[in-house]
Design a protein around this motif. Sequence first.
Motif, mmCIF file in Angstrom:
data_model
loop_
_atom_site.group_PDB
_atom_site.id
_atom_site.type_symbol
_atom_site.label_atom_id
_atom_site.label_comp_id
_atom_site.label_asym_id
_atom_site.label_seq_id
_atom_site.Cartn_x
_atom_site.Cartn_y
_atom_site.Cartn_z
ATOM 1 N N ARG A 234 55.907 86.883 45.617
ATOM 2 C CA ARG A 234 56.077 87.242 44.200
ATOM 3 C C ARG A 234 56.928 86.211 43.459
ATOM 4 O O ARG A 234 56.747 85.991 42.271
ATOM 5 C CB ARG A 234 56.738 88.615 44.076
ATOM 6 C CG ARG A 234 55.812 89.761 44.284
ATOM 7 C CD ARG A 234 56.528 91.083 43.981
ATOM 8 N NE ARG A 234 55.706 92.187 44.340
ATOM 9 C CZ ARG A 234 55.977 93.047 45.330
ATOM 10 N NH1 ARG A 234 57.082 92.935 46.026
ATOM 11 N NH2 ARG A 234 55.147 94.034 45.589
ATOM 12 N N MET A 235 57.861 85.603 44.169
ATOM 13 C CA MET A 235 58.719 84.569 43.566
ATOM 14 C C MET A 235 57.924 83.297 43.273
ATOM 15 O O MET A 235 58.354 82.468 42.481
ATOM 16 C CB MET A 235 59.880 84.218 44.500
ATOM 17 C CG MET A 235 60.927 85.291 44.626
ATOM 18 S SD MET A 235 62.165 84.904 45.905
ATOM 19 C CE MET A 235 63.052 83.551 45.147
ATOM 20 N N GLY A 236 56.788 83.127 43.968
ATOM 21 C CA GLY A 236 55.978 81.930 43.774
ATOM 22 C C GLY A 236 55.807 81.094 45.024
ATOM 23 O O GLY A 236 55.207 80.017 44.972
ATOM 24 N N CYS A 237 56.305 81.575 46.152
ATOM 25 C CA CYS A 237 56.162 80.844 47.414
ATOM 26 C C CYS A 237 54.787 81.066 48.029
ATOM 27 O O CYS A 237 54.163 82.110 47.828
ATOM 28 C CB CYS A 237 57.183 81.348 48.444
ATOM 29 S SG CYS A 237 58.891 80.998 48.063
ATOM 30 N N LEU A 238 54.351 80.076 48.779
ATOM 31 C CA LEU A 238 53.244 80.274 49.708
ATOM 32 C C LEU A 238 53.864 80.817 50.987
ATOM 33 O O LEU A 238 54.981 80.435 51.357
ATOM 34 C CB LEU A 238 52.526 78.957 49.985
ATOM 35 C CG LEU A 238 51.884 78.289 48.778
ATOM 36 C CD1 LEU A 238 51.267 76.950 49.181
ATOM 37 C CD2 LEU A 238 50.835 79.191 48.157
ATOM 38 N N VAL A 239 53.141 81.692 51.669
ATOM 39 C CA VAL A 239 53.685 82.390 52.832
ATOM 40 C C VAL A 239 52.725 82.275 53.994
ATOM 41 O O VAL A 239 51.513 82.415 53.826
ATOM 42 C CB VAL A 239 53.893 83.892 52.496
ATOM 43 C CG1 VAL A 239 54.386 84.654 53.699
ATOM 44 C CG2 VAL A 239 54.836 84.056 51.319
ATOM 45 N N ALA B 44 57.688 75.113 45.477
ATOM 46 C CA ALA B 44 57.856 73.933 44.640
ATOM 47 C C ALA B 44 59.343 73.619 44.500
ATOM 48 O O ALA B 44 60.194 74.500 44.666
ATOM 49 C CB ALA B 44 57.238 74.193 43.265
ATOM 50 N N PRO B 45 59.669 72.363 44.182
ATOM 51 C CA PRO B 45 61.083 71.967 44.070
ATOM 52 C C PRO B 45 61.904 72.826 43.115
ATOM 53 O O PRO B 45 63.051 73.147 43.412
ATOM 54 C CB PRO B 45 61.013 70.523 43.575
ATOM 55 C CG PRO B 45 59.673 70.041 43.972
ATOM 56 C CD PRO B 45 58.766 71.235 43.945
ATOM 57 N N GLY B 46 61.330 73.220 41.990
ATOM 58 C CA GLY B 46 62.073 74.015 41.019
ATOM 59 C C GLY B 46 62.435 75.405 41.499
ATOM 60 O O GLY B 46 63.289 76.069 40.912
ATOM 61 N N LEU B 47 61.817 75.854 42.550
ATOM 62 C CA LEU B 47 62.058 77.180 43.101
ATOM 63 C C LEU B 47 62.920 77.134 44.358
ATOM 64 O O LEU B 47 63.451 78.157 44.796
ATOM 65 C CB LEU B 47 60.700 77.828 43.415
ATOM 66 C CG LEU B 47 60.639 79.268 43.856
ATOM 67 C CD1 LEU B 47 61.287 80.186 42.816
ATOM 68 C CD2 LEU B 47 59.191 79.671 44.095
ATOM 69 N N ALA B 48 63.099 75.961 44.933
ATOM 70 C CA ALA B 48 63.739 75.830 46.250
ATOM 71 C C ALA B 48 65.149 76.412 46.299
ATOM 72 O O ALA B 48 65.494 77.109 47.258
ATOM 73 C CB ALA B 48 63.749 74.368 46.678
ATOM 74 N N GLN B 49 65.971 76.158 45.292
ATOM 75 C CA GLN B 49 67.349 76.672 45.340
ATOM 76 C C GLN B 49 67.374 78.189 45.258
ATOM 77 O O GLN B 49 68.143 78.846 45.955
ATOM 78 C CB GLN B 49 68.200 76.056 44.234
ATOM 79 C CG GLN B 49 69.677 76.400 44.378
ATOM 80 C CD GLN B 49 70.260 75.916 45.694
ATOM 81 O OE1 GLN B 49 70.197 74.724 45.996
ATOM 82 N NE2 GLN B 49 70.824 76.820 46.489
ATOM 83 N N ARG B 50 66.520 78.755 44.416
ATOM 84 C CA ARG B 50 66.451 80.221 44.298
ATOM 85 C C ARG B 50 66.007 80.853 45.625
ATOM 86 O O ARG B 50 66.560 81.872 46.046
ATOM 87 C CB ARG B 50 65.488 80.590 43.168
ATOM 88 C CG ARG B 50 65.448 82.056 42.867
ATOM 89 C CD ARG B 50 64.654 82.315 41.589
ATOM 90 N NE ARG B 50 64.136 83.662 41.638
ATOM 91 C CZ ARG B 50 62.942 84.033 41.240
ATOM 92 N NH1 ARG B 50 62.123 83.143 40.712
ATOM 93 N NH2 ARG B 50 62.552 85.263 41.328
#
Length: 173
Positions: free
Chosen positions: A124-129, A142-148
């Motif tokens: 849901r956050m946008g990751c592939l699983v 994606a890089p913009g999501l990595a820290q979250r």
Amino acid sequence: MNDYREHPSVVAHWSDNQLTPLNEARAADTTVWFPLPEENNGDRIWEGINGRTEPGGQVTLLGIPAYVYDLNFGDVVNVVRSQKGPLVATGILLDGGNFTFRALLTDPHEPDNRWRTIAEEFARMGCLVDAISERFIALSCAPGLAQRVADRLQDLNADGTLDYETGRTMLGT
């Protein structure tokens, strides 16, 4: 190849309010083999990752690495055909820019379905699983999501739900 670790990659994303196989990953046409560090007894273990063969012979990775470091979904790798036939990676040609995380759920007292809850949260956050097992989940983002993603994994680690690691040991690889 002395030993190998291969799992049929079922990379999923969040679509239509559920985990759904990623069409791009389902279109993989080959498996590329990556050597892991030698075991103490000198045996070599390999990880096979699904990919798409590009016109120049390189392969774009369409699986999430479960064991290899500094390799990510979407990376383009150079390959050679081994003497035994399988394709073996010789290096990364192009970094796809994604980040890999791996989560190992703590051993439950009773069988449970936590893997699905956690996989769905990150999808849901946008990751592939890629749920490799009911306790081991590989994530790509994606890089913009990595820290979250890292922050949320740290929270789940702190409360004892799972242990995690990042697949990147250095940037730009």
